[in-house]
Design a protein around this motif. Structure first.
Motif, PDB file in Angstrom:
ATOM      1  N   GLY A 104       1.444   6.277  22.333  1.00  0.00           N
ATOM      2  CA  GLY A 104       1.492   7.772  21.422  1.00  0.00           C
ATOM      3  C   GLY A 104       2.717   7.663  20.613  1.00  0.00           C
ATOM      4  O   GLY A 104       3.032   8.703  20.224  1.00  0.00           O
ATOM      5  N   SER A 105       3.239   6.416  20.535  1.00  0.00           N
ATOM      6  CA  SER A 105       4.557   6.711  19.264  1.00  0.00           C
ATOM      7  C   SER A 105       4.192   6.272  18.015  1.00  0.00           C
ATOM      8  O   SER A 105       4.891   6.585  17.302  1.00  0.00           O
ATOM      9  CB  SER A 105       5.370   5.397  19.977  1.00  0.00           C
ATOM     10  N   LEU A 106       2.916   6.152  17.674  1.00  0.00           N
ATOM     11  CA  LEU A 106       2.516   5.936  16.155  1.00  0.00           C
ATOM     12  C   LEU A 106       2.468   7.066  15.613  1.00  0.00           C
ATOM     13  O   LEU A 106       1.739   8.209  16.014  1.00  0.00           O
ATOM     14  CB  LEU A 106       1.167   5.160  16.041  1.00  0.00           C
ATOM     15  N   LYS A 107       3.266   7.276  14.420  1.00  0.00           N
ATOM     16  CA  LYS A 107       3.193   8.696  13.483  1.00  0.00           C
ATOM     17  C   LYS A 107       3.099   8.069  12.040  1.00  0.00           C
ATOM     18  O   LYS A 107       3.995   7.379  11.647  1.00  0.00           O
ATOM     19  CB  LYS A 107       4.262   9.424  14.072  1.00  0.00           C
ATOM     20  N   LEU A 108       2.537   9.044  11.199  1.00  0.00           N
ATOM     21  CA  LEU A 108       2.519   8.608   9.881  1.00  0.00           C
ATOM     22  C   LEU A 108       3.907   9.167   9.133  1.00  0.00           C
ATOM     23  O   LEU A 108       4.467  10.179   9.478  1.00  0.00           O
ATOM     24  CB  LEU A 108       1.565   9.442   9.144  1.00  0.00           C
ATOM     25  N   LEU A 109       4.455   8.371   8.465  1.00  0.00           N
ATOM     26  CA  LEU A 109       5.727   8.694   7.595  1.00  0.00           C
ATOM     27  C   LEU A 109       5.272   9.219   6.407  1.00  0.00           C
ATOM     28  O   LEU A 109       5.948   9.867   5.498  1.00  0.00           O
ATOM     29  CB  LEU A 109       6.718   7.881   7.466  1.00  0.00           C
ATOM     30  N   GLY A 110       4.061   8.713   5.623  1.00  0.00           N
ATOM     31  CA  GLY A 110       3.857   8.855   4.213  1.00  0.00           C
ATOM     32  C   GLY A 110       3.534   7.592   3.562  1.00  0.00           C
ATOM     33  O   GLY A 110       2.925   6.636   3.800  1.00  0.00           O
ATOM     34  N   GLY A 111       3.859   7.435   2.313  1.00  0.00           N
ATOM     35  CA  GLY A 111       3.678   6.198   1.570  1.00  0.00           C
ATOM     36  C   GLY A 111       3.349   6.602   0.153  1.00  0.00           C
ATOM     37  O   GLY A 111       2.470   7.474  -0.174  1.00  0.00           O
ATOM     38  N   PHE A 112       3.913   5.902  -0.960  1.00  0.00           N
ATOM     39  CA  PHE A 112       3.505   6.165  -2.211  1.00  0.00           C
ATOM     40  C   PHE A 112       2.343   5.245  -2.691  1.00  0.00           C
ATOM     41  O   PHE A 112       1.631   5.401  -3.462  1.00  0.00           O
ATOM     42  CB  PHE A 112       4.888   5.835  -3.154  1.00  0.00           C
ATOM     43  N   GLU A 113       2.577   3.798  -2.085  1.00  0.00           N
ATOM     44  CA  GLU A 113       1.639   3.040  -2.337  1.00  0.00           C
ATOM     45  C   GLU A 113       1.019   2.196  -1.514  1.00  0.00           C
ATOM     46  O   GLU A 113       0.089   1.298  -1.479  1.00  0.00           O
ATOM     47  CB  GLU A 113       2.328   1.705  -3.273  1.00  0.00           C
ATOM     48  N   SER A 114       1.449   2.577   0.061  1.00  0.00           N
ATOM     49  CA  SER A 114       0.706   2.011   1.232  1.00  0.00           C
ATOM     50  C   SER A 114       0.998   3.250   2.153  1.00  0.00           C
ATOM     51  O   SER A 114       1.484   4.097   2.004  1.00  0.00           O
ATOM     52  CB  SER A 114       1.576   0.814   1.729  1.00  0.00           C
ATOM     53  N   PHE A 115       0.155   3.179   3.296  1.00  0.00           N
ATOM     54  CA  PHE A 115       0.020   4.192   4.320  1.00  0.00           C
ATOM     55  C   PHE A 115       1.232   3.297   5.074  1.00  0.00           C
ATOM     56  O   PHE A 115       1.166   2.395   5.581  1.00  0.00           O
ATOM     57  CB  PHE A 115      -0.933   4.167   4.985  1.00  0.00           C
TER      58      PHE A 115
END
Length: 336
Positions: A26-37
């Motif tokens: 459960g630790s995986l979370k999206l940070l964002g990204g300009f050119e990558s996920f």
């Protein structure tokens, strides 16, 4: 990020990542990204970064070469985010998509916080310069490992090669300006101490600072063979480019940065005097990157264009400084 690339990404790719990198449930979370996920995950309280990069931006071979270089810097004692291998001992993993593929990669997360006082913290500025200088000293001994492709040269970056497709009739002059500055930079003599594989994007968004004012640098996605002066120009450019008094605040910052840099590596006056070429290149490259990856209504894009588009048309220098005198002042003050 381009809409067609966003549409290719799906949740099943996250499940692949979970099988390749040990992580806390459960630790995986999206940070964002300009050119990558870009995602973050943890394992035993250690934090890591996970990236999914589409092949239209970087091939798997290019990312393998990026990580090979970063690992070299790490082994040399440079403050970088250490690459993390998969369960199979590889830097990267290829995940097929409906169009092209995604390359999965991971690094340790840098320690520290983002800085907000680059212009007012002398110790940090000195360490900033020293960090860049140490990278350049280390890259002089870098040779790609067996089965690792040589990283691309700066003018072979896809953003430069594909520049025309991001422009229209209203800004086509950008292409002429870009070609002109590229040809001028290509004429600069190359030597072991002024040219090699470098980060090319060392700004405050790509490093964190710990309590002792030491930097840890990450995101070598744009690393390329280029003049060392480019890294120095990037550090200056992004520190002052939105400052309303950039011409005034830049001089003391540059002097402090160069003093730190020269503690680790040489910088010839003849090279430094060409820095406006690298400022102009970055102004153009950022314009293209924003045109490619953002909407015209994006606030950052609007602010950037309102300041720099007219300057480019009128061939105004990025900074109104006497670089010859500035370099001499750094030399004299460094000897005290």
């Amino acid at each position: 990020m381009e809409p067609q690339v966003k549409a290719l990404f799906n949740e099943s790719m996250l499940e692949v990542a979970k099988t390749l990198y040990p992580m806390d449930e459960g630790s995986l979370k999206l940070l964002g990204g300009f050119e990558s996920f870009v995602y973050e995950y943890t394992l035993n309280q250690q934090r890591y970064i996970l990236k999914f990069t589409h092949s239209s931006h970087r091939t798997r071979d290019q990312i393998d070469s990026e990580f090979d270089f970063v690992n070299h810097l790490y082994q040399q004692g440079a403050r970088v985010s250490k690459p993390v291998t998969t369960r199979h001992g590889n830097y990267t993993h290829r995940i097929p998509a409906d169009m092209g593929y995604f390359t999965l990669s991971s690094t340790e997360k840098a320690a520290g916080i983002r800085t907000k006082d680059l212009l007012t913290n002398p110790t940090l500025i000195d360490n900033y310069g020293q960090t860049i200088g140490a990278f350049h000293r280390s890259t002089m001994t870098y040779q790609p490992s067996f089965n690792i492709d040589r990283r691309f040269t700066w003018y072979d970056d896809s953003l430069i090669l594909d520049a025309r497709k991001y422009l229209d009739d209203t800004d086509l002059f950008i292409l002429g300006e870009l070609n002109s500055v590229i040809e001028a930079i290509k004429q600069i003599p190359m030597s072991l101490d002024n040219y090699g594989l470098i980060h090319t994007d060392i700004h405050a968004g790509n490093f964190l600072v710990d309590q002792d004012q030491n930097l840890t640098v990450f995101d070598f996605d744009d690393c390329a063979y280029f003049y060392f002066l480019s890294d120095i120009a990037i550090a200056i450019f992004y520190t002052v480019f939105f400052n309303p008094n950039r011409h005034e605040v830049a001089k003391p910052f540059i002097k402090a940065l160069l003093k730190g840099y020269m503690k680790q590596h040489t910088l010839k006056k003849s090279d430094f005097l060409r820095i406006e070429l690298f400022f102009k290149l970055r102004t153009l490259i950022l314009y293209l990157a924003l045109k490619r990856s953002t909407q015209p209504t994006d606030p950052f894009t609007q602010k950037y264009n309102s300041i720099y588009l007219e300057d480019l048309k009128q061939h105004k220098p990025f900074l109104n400084l006497d670089y010859d005198m500035l370099y001499e002042e750094v030399q004299k003050e460094s000897m005290v």
